[in-house]
Design a protein around this motif. Structure first.
Motif, short mmCIF file in Angstrom:
data_model
loop_
_atom_site.label_atom_id
_atom_site.label_comp_id
_atom_site.label_asym_id
_atom_site.label_seq_id
_atom_site.Cartn_x
_atom_site.Cartn_y
_atom_site.Cartn_z
N GLU A 184 -33.12 53.49 -63.34
CA GLU A 184 -32.23 54.23 -63.70
C GLU A 184 -31.15 54.11 -62.38
O GLU A 184 -29.79 54.13 -62.56
N GLY A 229 -28.55 51.21 -61.74
CA GLY A 229 -27.50 51.50 -62.68
C GLY A 229 -27.05 50.32 -63.59
O GLY A 229 -25.92 49.91 -63.58
N ILE A 230 -28.01 50.32 -64.08
CA ILE A 230 -28.19 48.98 -64.96
C ILE A 230 -27.25 49.26 -66.04
O ILE A 230 -27.37 50.23 -66.92
N GLU A 231 -26.07 48.69 -66.36
CA GLU A 231 -24.89 49.12 -67.40
C GLU A 231 -25.32 48.88 -68.84
O GLU A 231 -26.24 47.96 -69.25
N GLY A 232 -25.26 49.88 -69.55
CA GLY A 232 -25.43 49.69 -70.91
C GLY A 232 -26.91 50.19 -71.30
O GLY A 232 -27.61 50.15 -72.31
N SER A 233 -27.69 50.64 -70.38
CA SER A 233 -29.11 50.75 -70.44
C SER A 233 -29.32 52.33 -70.78
O SER A 233 -28.74 53.34 -70.35
N SER A 234 -30.34 52.58 -71.64
CA SER A 234 -30.76 54.01 -71.84
C SER A 234 -31.95 54.41 -71.26
O SER A 234 -32.84 53.67 -70.59
N ASP A 277 -34.70 52.14 -72.63
CA ASP A 277 -34.80 50.70 -71.62
C ASP A 277 -35.63 50.97 -70.31
O ASP A 277 -36.15 49.82 -70.19
#
Length: 93
Positions: free
Chosen positions: A50, A53-58, A61
């Protein structure tokens, strides 16, 4: 019936918090330490992913990535305390 009564007597109810959500389960009391360690490991890895900062990850994920990472590192060896993940957590604590 007596056998099932003995099985239920040998279980311990615990609640684990994984990525902010509580999960209740009945476990063998001798395995509680393993479950608690697994809880810390999953949360540590999820937090690490988390924070990346992996974009588009929930959160789902992050949990999937944590499961993959822990499995790849041989987390099934927790009972022997030889897992590199155990050493990672010991340093992080």
């Amino acid at each position: 019936r007596q056998q099932s009564d003995r099985m239920s007597d040998s279980k311990q109810n615990i609640t684990l918090k994984i990525v902010g959500k509580d999960y209740s389960m009945a476990i063998d009391p001798s395995k509680e330490e393993i479950y608690r360690l697994a809880e810390r490991m999953v949360n540590a890895y999820a937090s690490k992913f988390e924070q990346a900062g992996i974009e588009g990850s929930s959160r789902q994920d992050f949990l999937a990535l944590s499961a993959l990472q822990l499995t790849a590192q041989g987390s099934t060896r927790l009972e022997t305390r030889k897992s590199p993940v155990v050493h990672f957590l010991a340093k992080a604590a």
